[in-house]
Enzyme design. Sequence first.
Site, PDB file in Angstrom:
ATOM      1  N   GLY A 173       0.819  -1.295  -0.092  1.00 48.07           N
ATOM      2  CA  GLY A 173      -0.081   0.016   0.115  1.00 48.07           C
ATOM      3  C   GLY A 173       0.780   1.339  -0.084  1.00 48.07           C
ATOM      4  N   GLY A 174       0.612   2.453   0.843  1.00 45.78           N
ATOM      5  CA  GLY A 174       1.162   3.557   0.865  1.00 45.78           C
ATOM      6  C   GLY A 174       2.381   3.440   1.131  1.00 45.78           C
ATOM      7  N   GLY A 408      22.896   9.960 -31.074  1.00 43.93           N
ATOM      8  CA  GLY A 408      22.551  10.466 -29.727  1.00 43.93           C
ATOM      9  C   GLY A 408      23.107   9.780 -28.289  1.00 43.93           C
ATOM     10  CB  ALA A 409      23.760   6.300 -27.775  1.00 45.82           C
TER      11      ALA A 409
END
Length: 519
Positions: A173-174, A408-409
Site C-alpha cells: 500500500g502507501g 544521440g547515445a
Amino acid sequence: MSKIQQEQIEALVQRRAKARLGGGEKRIQAQHDKGKLTARERLELLLDKGSFEEYDMFMHHRCINFGMDASHPDGDGVVTGCGTIDGRLVYVFAQDFTVNGGSLSKTMSEKICKVMDMAVRNGAPCIGLNDSGGARIQEGIDALAGFAEIFERNILGSGVVPQISGIFGPCAGGAVYSPALTDFTLMVKNTSYMFLTGPGVVKSVTGEEVSSEDLGGASVHATKSGVAHFAAENEEDGIRLIKELLSYIPQNNRETAPERPTSDPVGRVDDALNEIVPDNPNKPYDMYEVIRSIADDNIFFEVHKDFAKNIIVGFGHMGGKSVGFVANQPKVLAGVLDINASRKAARFVRFCDAFNIPLVTLVDVPGFLPGTQQEYGAIITNGAKLLYAYGEATVPKVTVSLRKSYGGAHIVMSCKQLRGDINYAWPSAQIAVMGADGAVNVLYAKDLKADPEHSAEIFEAKKKEYEDLFSNPYQAAQKGYVDDVIEPRNTRFRVIRALEQLASKQLDIPAKKHDNLPL
C-alpha cells in the site's frame, strides 16, 4: 541508595526488558519460524557492538478504537535511535512485526520522523528497516497522516543525507512510497515483498491470480521493475550489503566519501586491456573486466545488478577514493541504451552528483534501442533523463570511449559538450553519427540501387572509406572533443590522474528554485 530509589531502578529495568521483547516471546518465535529476524536482532547485526542509543522506547499508541485500548505496548512497533557502522554515525529505525504486525500508527510515524529529522540536522545517513503490515486500520486518517509526514521528510532529506531502505518483510500500500523515495532499496528473497495492491485486490479487480512473490517479491523488483537495487539471499546478507554500500558513500552532501587505504599502485598497467576489444566491431566483450581492471584491488560494488543489464552502474575506489562507474555492457543487447538502462543510469548519476562522488564513464554504445515498444514507452523522455543527469552534474566527470560511440547515445554518455571534464578515447574508439554499414546504406542508397551488379563492391569500398574517416577517435581529438587518445593498458593511471586534477573543481550553476527534470 534508598529503598524507593532501588525500587524505581528495578521497575525501569523490568520495563526496559519487557519493551525489548516487543510482542512477546511467542511472536518472536513466530518471526523466527518464518526465517526472519526481529527488529532488534537486525539492528544488532547492522550497528557496531554497543553503539546503539535508543530513543522513545516508552512511547505507545493513543488509539481507543476497535479494542486497541486494550494493549499499549511500549515502543509501539518500531525501534528507533542512532548508532555507528564502522565508527560512522547513522540514524536507524526498524519496524517490529511482533507488535501489531508492525502496522504504522501516528505514534510510530512520530518516532520515525524524529530520527529522520535528527539525521538531516546532524548530517548522517538514515537507514530504515521495513517489516510492516501497512497502515493501522484502527487509526484511520491518523495513520495516513503519519505516512505523509514520513514521505515529506524523505523528500526534504533527499540529496542532503543518504537514505537507505531495507525491506525485510511485507511493505504494501502507501508504505511502499517511503522506500521508493530513498536512494537505495534492498529486498530479501522469499521473505519480503512490495506492492501497492495485493494479490486479493488484483484478483477482484482484474481476475488475475498471482502470488505475493510473483507480484512484488525481491526477484521481481530486482529484475523487472527496478524498484529494488539489491536482492539479498537472506537477512544477514542484506545487512552485509547495506554496510558495504555505506562504505562507498559520504555522511552527507557537504562531505566526501571515506577513503579506503590500498596498496594497489596508481600506475599499475594491464596489458590485457590492449587486446580486450575484438577486431570485429560486432563481437562482444565483457565490460566488467575493464571496470575491475582499473579499480583499486579489482573490487567493484555493483548497484542494480539484475536490472537493465545492458548498462552497468556501481561503486569502486581509484587511488583510494570512491568513484561511481557507469558503463555500457557490450555482452547484453550490444550495450544499447533503452528505457530501463536510461532510467537506471540517470538515477545513479544523480545520486553521485548529489553526494560529491566523481563519475567514471566507460562508453561502448551503438545507439538507442529501436522499435515501437521503446517509442511508445517514451524512450525520448527516458533517454533525456540520462542526458539531463550528466548535463547537470557538477562532480568531476571522466569519460573513456572504448569502441562504439554513435549518434544521440554518444551525446548522452557524458560527452564533452555535457560539461565532461576529461574525455579520453582508446585507439579502437569509433565516434560517429552511426556505424559504417548504416551510414553507407543511407548515403549511397541511390548508387547501390543504380548498379545492383556491382552493389557489393561499391558497398565495401564506401564502407572502408567511411571506416577510415570515422572508425577511429582522431577526428574527435582534432576538434578537441576528446582530450587525448590513450593506450588501453594505461587507463587506470590516466583516469586517476585526471581525478586528482579535478579534486578542487568548482562550477557555478544559474540560480533557480529547482530544475524540471523530464520525468
